[in-house]
Every structure is written in C-alpha cells, then in structure tokens.
Design a protein around this motif. Structure first.
Motif, PDB file in Angstrom:
ATOM      1  N   ALA A 119       0.970  -1.168  -0.033  1.00 47.95           N
ATOM      2  CA  ALA A 119      -0.056   0.094   0.180  1.00 47.95           C
ATOM      3  C   ALA A 119       0.964   1.310  -0.046  1.00 47.95           C
ATOM      4  N   ALA A 120       2.110   1.307   0.828  1.00 47.24           N
ATOM      5  CA  ALA A 120       3.058   2.423   0.915  1.00 47.24           C
ATOM      6  C   ALA A 120       3.656   2.568  -0.459  1.00 47.24           C
ATOM      7  N   ALA A 121       3.975   1.432  -0.948  1.00 47.76           N
ATOM      8  CA  ALA A 121       4.411   1.732  -2.546  1.00 47.76           C
ATOM      9  C   ALA A 121       3.623   2.402  -3.570  1.00 47.76           C
ATOM     10  N   VAL A 122       2.277   1.943  -3.365  1.00 50.51           N
ATOM     11  CA  VAL A 122       1.352   2.472  -4.556  1.00 50.51           C
ATOM     12  C   VAL A 122       1.227   4.068  -4.096  1.00 50.51           C
ATOM     13  N   GLU A 123       0.975   4.129  -2.860  1.00 45.87           N
ATOM     14  CA  GLU A 123       0.569   5.716  -2.348  1.00 45.87           C
ATOM     15  C   GLU A 123       1.670   6.375  -2.283  1.00 45.87           C
ATOM     16  N   GLY A 124       3.012   6.108  -2.258  1.00 46.02           N
ATOM     17  CA  GLY A 124       4.091   7.012  -2.238  1.00 46.02           C
ATOM     18  C   GLY A 124       4.250   8.361  -2.600  1.00 46.02           C
ATOM     19  N   ALA A 125       3.880   8.344  -4.045  1.00 45.40           N
ATOM     20  CA  ALA A 125       3.924   9.692  -4.696  1.00 45.40           C
ATOM     21  C   ALA A 125       2.620  10.639  -4.626  1.00 45.40           C
ATOM     22  N   PRO A 175      -4.357  12.977   1.629  1.00 45.49           N
ATOM     23  CA  PRO A 175      -4.261  12.865   3.147  1.00 45.49           C
ATOM     24  C   PRO A 175      -4.377  11.146   3.429  1.00 45.49           C
ATOM     25  N   LEU A 176      -5.223  10.502   2.980  1.00 47.47           N
ATOM     26  CA  LEU A 176      -5.035   9.177   3.087  1.00 47.47           C
ATOM     27  C   LEU A 176      -3.961   8.546   2.705  1.00 47.47           C
ATOM     28  N   ALA A 177      -3.446   8.762   1.525  1.00 45.61           N
ATOM     29  CA  ALA A 177      -2.079   8.254   1.165  1.00 45.61           C
ATOM     30  C   ALA A 177      -1.073   8.428   2.313  1.00 45.61           C
ATOM     31  N   ARG A 178      -1.094   9.841   2.606  1.00 43.32           N
ATOM     32  CA  ARG A 178       0.029  10.139   3.510  1.00 43.32           C
ATOM     33  C   ARG A 178      -0.072   9.367   4.826  1.00 43.32           C
ATOM     34  N   ARG A 212       0.116   5.698 -10.734  1.00 45.70           N
ATOM     35  CA  ARG A 212      -0.900   6.896 -11.370  1.00 45.70           C
ATOM     36  C   ARG A 212      -2.128   6.952 -10.343  1.00 45.70           C
ATOM     37  N   ALA A 213      -2.815   8.058 -10.410  1.00 48.05           N
ATOM     38  CA  ALA A 213      -3.913   8.302  -9.772  1.00 48.05           C
ATOM     39  C   ALA A 213      -5.160   7.938 -10.350  1.00 48.05           C
ATOM     40  N   LEU A 214      -6.141   7.343  -9.509  1.00 45.88           N
ATOM     41  CA  LEU A 214      -7.437   7.228 -10.113  1.00 45.88           C
ATOM     42  C   LEU A 214      -8.509   8.260  -9.569  1.00 45.88           C
ATOM     43  N   PRO A 215      -8.683   9.294 -10.110  1.00 48.60           N
ATOM     44  CA  PRO A 215      -9.375  10.413  -9.608  1.00 48.60           C
ATOM     45  C   PRO A 215     -10.642  10.189  -8.903  1.00 48.60           C
ATOM     46  N   GLY A 216     -10.905  10.550  -7.539  1.00 46.22           N
ATOM     47  CA  GLY A 216     -12.084   9.773  -6.938  1.00 46.22           C
ATOM     48  C   GLY A 216     -12.177   8.428  -6.478  1.00 46.22           C
ATOM     49  N   LEU A 217     -11.337   7.821  -6.864  1.00 48.57           N
ATOM     50  CA  LEU A 217     -11.637   6.158  -6.623  1.00 48.57           C
ATOM     51  C   LEU A 217     -10.353   5.875  -5.829  1.00 48.57           C
ATOM     52  N   GLY A 218      -8.835   6.179  -6.223  1.00 44.88           N
ATOM     53  CA  GLY A 218      -7.592   5.577  -5.499  1.00 44.88           C
ATOM     54  C   GLY A 218      -6.417   5.731  -6.273  1.00 44.88           C
ATOM     55  N   ILE A 234       3.741  -3.696  -9.229  1.00 39.41           N
ATOM     56  CA  ILE A 234       4.502  -4.038  -8.067  1.00 39.41           C
ATOM     57  C   ILE A 234       4.831  -5.729  -8.446  1.00 39.41           C
ATOM     58  N   LYS A 235       6.118  -5.837  -8.769  1.00 40.42           N
ATOM     59  CA  LYS A 235       6.671  -7.281  -9.105  1.00 40.42           C
ATOM     60  C   LYS A 235       5.658  -7.958 -10.131  1.00 40.42           C
ATOM     61  N   ASP A 236       5.550  -7.105 -11.293  1.00 39.44           N
ATOM     62  CA  ASP A 236       4.895  -7.417 -12.379  1.00 39.44           C
ATOM     63  C   ASP A 236       3.314  -7.804 -12.232  1.00 39.44           C
ATOM     64  N   ARG A 237       2.738  -7.363 -11.086  1.00 41.88           N
ATOM     65  CA  ARG A 237       1.283  -7.384 -10.733  1.00 41.88           C
ATOM     66  C   ARG A 237       0.867  -5.702 -10.700  1.00 41.88           C
ATOM     67  N   ARG A 238      -0.333  -5.662 -11.259  1.00 40.11           N
ATOM     68  CA  ARG A 238      -1.022  -4.437 -11.204  1.00 40.11           C
ATOM     69  C   ARG A 238      -1.834  -4.254  -9.832  1.00 40.11           C
ATOM     70  N   ILE A 239      -1.175  -3.584  -9.080  1.00 40.67           N
ATOM     71  CA  ILE A 239      -1.779  -3.461  -7.667  1.00 40.67           C
ATOM     72  C   ILE A 239      -2.801  -1.868  -7.484  1.00 40.67           C
ATOM     73  N   THR A 240      -3.905  -1.970  -6.926  1.00 35.55           N
ATOM     74  CA  THR A 240      -4.734  -1.033  -6.932  1.00 35.55           C
ATOM     75  C   THR A 240      -5.089  -0.832  -5.431  1.00 35.55           C
ATOM     76  N   VAL A 241      -5.072   0.403  -4.859  1.00 34.81           N
ATOM     77  CA  VAL A 241      -5.592   0.958  -3.592  1.00 34.81           C
ATOM     78  C   VAL A 241      -6.657   1.759  -3.852  1.00 34.81           C
ATOM     79  N   GLY A 242      -7.716   1.264  -3.615  1.00 35.46           N
ATOM     80  CA  GLY A 242      -8.971   2.046  -3.830  1.00 35.46           C
ATOM     81  C   GLY A 242     -10.235   2.060  -2.852  1.00 35.46           C
ATOM     82  N   ALA A 243     -11.275   2.686  -3.396  1.00 38.02           N
ATOM     83  CA  ALA A 243     -12.586   2.728  -2.306  1.00 38.02           C
ATOM     84  C   ALA A 243     -13.223   1.276  -2.541  1.00 38.02           C
ATOM     85  N   PRO A 244     -13.756   0.830  -1.595  1.00 40.16           N
ATOM     86  CA  PRO A 244     -14.423  -0.489  -1.614  1.00 40.16           C
ATOM     87  C   PRO A 244     -15.510  -0.764  -2.826  1.00 40.16           C
ATOM     88  N   ARG A 245     -16.144   0.416  -3.330  1.00 40.27           N
ATOM     89  CA  ARG A 245     -17.004   0.385  -4.497  1.00 40.27           C
ATOM     90  C   ARG A 245     -16.408  -0.022  -5.887  1.00 40.27           C
TER      91      ARG A 245
END
Length: 558
Positions: free
Chosen positions: A439-445, A449-452, A472-478, A483-494
């Motif tokens: 999660a910290a790797a995805v949100e590092g850049a 406030p939630l990412a920080r 990259r940011a997903l505006p309004g979503l996450g 990471i390690k050739d996997r596309r990881i997303t940190v986002g809202a439950p919806r």
C-alpha cells in the motif's frame, strides 16, 4: 421616492479605529449638498457615496474627511458596488502617528516624574508636564476642531481638549499630561483591535487566486485575471491549483480540499455536476469548471462581506457608551458653564474661584477611563483568544459569548486532530507487513491525506515500501501501480466490488469498519483483495478534558 443623482465614488480612508469614527464621517458628509447614500466600512478602510458633482466636487469630500483627522485617497473614479476588497497591510503600531504620540508623551511624562521625584527643579518638572500635555492634545484638538467645522460639536476629542486646556489653566499640568497620555493609549488600543480584525480579512482575501486559466470555445486556454471571470465562462483547474471562482464541474473527477472555506480537513471527491467554491484547492486531477458566480459574489467575497458586517457591529456596551456620551458630554460642558457663571452672578461669588472650579469639573468629568476601558478590555480578550487559537470577530461576539449556555462543535479539526491515521489493518490474502509495504508503495507519490497516512503508518512500523513503477492516480477512486509485475490498486470498496475482487466476508468487514466512522480502502490485484486498511480522524488527546471543563461550567455541548 427621492431620485439619486450622480455617480458612485469610493475612497480608501485611513485612521479609522471604531464605529464612532465612521459615524463622524457619515454625519459630516451627510451635510454636503449632492451627497447621499454614504457607506463607511471601518474594517475595509473604505468609504463610498453617491455624488452629484454639479453640487459638490470630489475634492470637497476629501477635504471634509481630512478636516476630521483621517487620511483619504481616491480608490476609483466611478465605482459601483464591487467585491469587498481586502484592507491594505498596516504598519506596526509604534510607527503610526498615534503610536509615536504615545511614546513621546510617555517619555516626557517619565522624565517629568523623574525630575519631580529627584527634587532637582520643580519648575523644570512643571514645564515637562506642560510640554507632554500640549504635545499630546494638539492632534486631539485638531480632530475636535475638524469635527466642529463638520457639524459635530460634541465629541470625546472636544471634551478631552477642553479638559486638558482647563487643567493647564488651573495649574494642574501633571493631571493634564496624564489625561492626554491615557486617552492616546486608549486610541492605540482601539487601533490594535481594528488592525487584528483587518488582518483576518486580509487572510481571507489571500485565499483567492489572482489568476485563472480561462478556456475558450475552441479549446484554447489563456491566463486571465480571476476577478474578470463572468458566469457561464469555463476555466481549467490544474491539480494543486486553487479554484478561481464558484462554479460547477463539467468534466473531470478529483478530490477537492475545502478546508480554506469550510474547515473540513478531509478532501471531498467531486465530479461532473458537483459545485465547487472559490478558494478551495483541487487535488490530483484536472477539472473543467463552468463559472456560476462573478468575483463580486463568490463564496470568499460573501464571507469577507459578512466578516466586515460583524466587525462593524459594535459591542452592546460600546453602543451604550456611545449613546451615553451624546448626552453626557454636552451635559458636562453645560454644568461647567453654569458652575462658572451662576455663583458669581447670583451669589456674588469670586469669578476666579468659580472659573477654577468649573475647569476642575471639566477635568474630573472627562470620561477618559470610561472611553479607555471598553477598547482595552476588548483588545485584551482578542489577544487572549488569539494566543489560544481563537479568532473572535469583535466586541459584540465577546459579550455574546459571556451569555452562551451551549457550545456546538464541528468535530473535524476541533475535537479531532484534523488528519487521518490508520486505525485497522485487515490482512486477507497477504500478511499485514506485506500489505502495508504494498500500500505504501502504491501511495508513495500521492499527496492525498489518506495516502500520507498509509505511508506514515508503514514508516512508523519500520516497513520499507516495495519497488513500484507506472504509478498513477485514479481520480475519486484511488491509485494504482505495478509491483513485481502485478497491477496493484489501492481504492474505495465500491471500486473493488466493481472489479469483482471483494467477496461477501470482506464486504461485511468493510461495512463494519465504515459503520464505526472509518474510511476503508481495499488493496487488491487483478484476481483478489489482499487486505483492508481503515483510517479515521482520531479525537485530540485533550478533547475529553475540554468537554469536561465546559460541563463543569454548566455549559451544554452539541
């Protein structure tokens, strides 16, 4: 109805400290032919009026204001009502004319007392006291004379001048110097209180951006003055920019930081059709906004107007003293006059004796302590509040607070810390430490406030974020990254639910956390949810103690 003739003119006026200053200007200008609808705003240091130049020239208006002891400069030639303007920056109190007068008369008083106490020369001390009194009363006498010429004979300056001159005549030079010095101190305190209020207005005005990116119909973008934006025009708001006008989003989705306007610390996700306010800060994606309000009527302009109205409303005690002074000052002058003439005329008294007593009555009757007490107490309360982080808008609010029986709290940033922190980490398909590293790797850049908060939690645990690329940011979503050739997303439950990676148990756990007032993000890849992270703006450590203290005072809280 009387027809208003002429144009509206406006001036910047300096030297106004309280409502009585504005009242004197209003009264004096109201006596001029061709002048109507006079509006004087103390906090904005601005005066506007309707003027028929065939009857009165603008220069005559300026001369009348200067006679009252105020500085005046033309703000514009023919101004209609515009957006409230921020007052100009002000010099330190000791560099103003009133401040220098207090310092000079104070030094002369100190020198005179030093000579008097040393017993070196009584004559020298008397002369020094007299010098302090004369130097101090000259600017006061000028303002009294200007007010008299403007048709306002009974002012506190007039009574102060008569009392000081009378004290010198009867030989009470020390009392004269002290009375003038205390009056000057009271005026400086009034000026400090007004200066603090104007500083608050300047801070509000600084929230507004000075320029905007206006979008033409052909798609070209040009930088323009934000004050020139009109309803219906389109503007481009880049990530991190302040929104230049009230409007409605036509395209784009982003988190908007509304704390400059509402105080809410958490950004609100907004997209097409949502309204945005001038002065708020765009988050992580570009927005196209259609302007719905002109600069003179945007949110910040209306807030400034309301603040100025609040500042112009004097405390009830100040209003009472003002009304009382209207009758008190003429009554004291009349009583002194009667004391001077009636006993000699009717009882054969000695003229010198009764004139001396009349002047003594004027000196004793000078309401210096009364005049100083209110601005001094208000200034002290404003200062005490500022040291504790409270912005109190004027004396009327202070007196209203004394009668308050309930306190309503907006919890964010008041009862809480004003920033989110990680409260729960729920591992689903990855260990907790790995979950935080991902999660910290995805949100590092990201600057969200939630990412920080997520990055800060990983740092606090001594967890190093995994190497990530193509974030990259997903505006309004996450946000997402590889990471390690996997596309990881940190986002809202919806978002996770739309991607089909959130099973029933994970949805139930996320709902449970959200029911507790927490914000939940899901960490997932293309196949499954790796875990949940819950965040919340936690209560301040001293919130319970503060509420307990209020309850102990008999105050209710909401």
């Amino acid at each position: 109805m009387e027809q208003i003739v002429g144009h509206r003119h406006s001036w910047a006026v300096t030297g106004m400290d309280c409502g009585s200053c504005a009242a004197r200007i209003d009264t004096a200008l109201g006596r001029l032919a061709g002048v109507s609808d006079v509006q004087v705003t103390v906090m904005a240091q601005r005066m506007s009026l309707q003027l028929d130049p065939a009857l009165t020239a603008p220069e005559e208006v300026e001369a009348t204001v200067r006679k009252l002891g105020f500085g005046v400069a033309r703000a514009d030639q023919t101004a209609d009502r515009a957006a409230p303007a921020a007052p100009p920056a002000e010099p330190a109190w000791h560099s103003t004319a009133k401040g220098r007068l207090v310092i000079l008369t104070g030094l002369l008083l100190a020198a005179a007392w030093a000579v008097k106490l040393s017993g070196a020369s009584e004559t020298l001390s008397e002369l020094t006291f007299a010098a302090a009194g004369v130097i101090g009363v000259i600017p006061v006498a000028r303002r009294a004379w200007g007010a008299l010429r403007g048709g306002v004979p009974f002012t506190i300056e007039a009574l102060m001048t008569i009392a000081a001159i009378g004290a010198v005549i009867i030989g009470a030079v020390e009392e004269a110097a002290l009375v003038v010095f205390l009056f000057a101190v009271g005026e400086v305190l009034e000026g400090l209180a007004a200066s603090r209020a104007r500083a608050g207005i300047r801070a509000l005005a600084d929230v507004m951006p000075k320029t905007a990116l206006r979008m033409a119909k052909d798609g070209t973008v040009r930088q323009v003055d934000a004050a020139t934006l009109a309803p219906g025009e389109a503007v481009l708001v880049r990530p991190g920019d302040r929104i230049p006008a009230d409007g409605c989003i036509t395209s784009g989705r982003s988190g908007v930081d509304e704390s400059p306007v509402t105080g809410e610390s958490m950004p609100r996700e907004k997209g097409p059709g949502d309204t945005v306010h001038a002065g708020t800060i765009n988050g992580d994606a570009a927005l196209s906004v259609r302007v719905t309000r002109a600069g003179a009527d945007n949110t910040i302009a209306r807030i400034i107007a309301m603040v100025e109205e609040a500042e112009a409303s004097r405390a009830p005690t100040e209003r009472f003293i003002d009304r009382f002074a209207r009758y008190y000052m003429p009554a004291v002058v009349l009583a002194a006059l009667l004391v001077a003439v009636l006993p000699p005329l009717l009882g054969g008294g000695d003229w010198d004796t009764w004139i001396y007593r009349a002047l003594a009555l004027l000196l004793i009757g000078c309401p210096c302590a009364l005049v100083i007490s209110v601005p001094a107490s208000i200034s002290s309360a404003l200062s005490a509040g500022a040291r504790r982080g409270l912005l109190i808008k004027g004396g009327a609010v202070i007196e209203a607070m004394a009668r308050a029986r309930h306190v309503a709290f907006d919890k964010t940033g008041t009862l809480t810390e004003g920033r989110p922190v990680v409260t729960d980490t729920v591992a689903l398909a990855a260990p907790e430490a790995e979950l935080l590293a991902i999660a910290a790797a995805v949100e590092g850049a990201s600057g969200h406030p939630l990412a920080r908060a997520i990055v800060a939690r990983a740092e606090a645990r001594g967890i190093t974020p995994l190497p990530a690329r193509d974030a990259r940011a997903l505006p309004g979503l996450g946000a997402e990254a590889t990471i390690k050739d996997r596309r990881i997303t940190v986002g809202a439950p919806r978002l996770a639910q739309e991607m089909g990676v959130l099973d029933g148990a994970a949805r139930a756990r996320a709902a449970q956390l959200e029911a507790a007032g927490k914000t939940v993000v899901v960490i997932f890849d293309e196949a499954a949810a790796l875990g949940l992270i819950a965040l919340r703006d936690e209560p301040r450590a001293d919130a319970t103690q503060a509420l307990g203290a209020l309850h102990g005072m008999g105050m209710g809280t909401v």
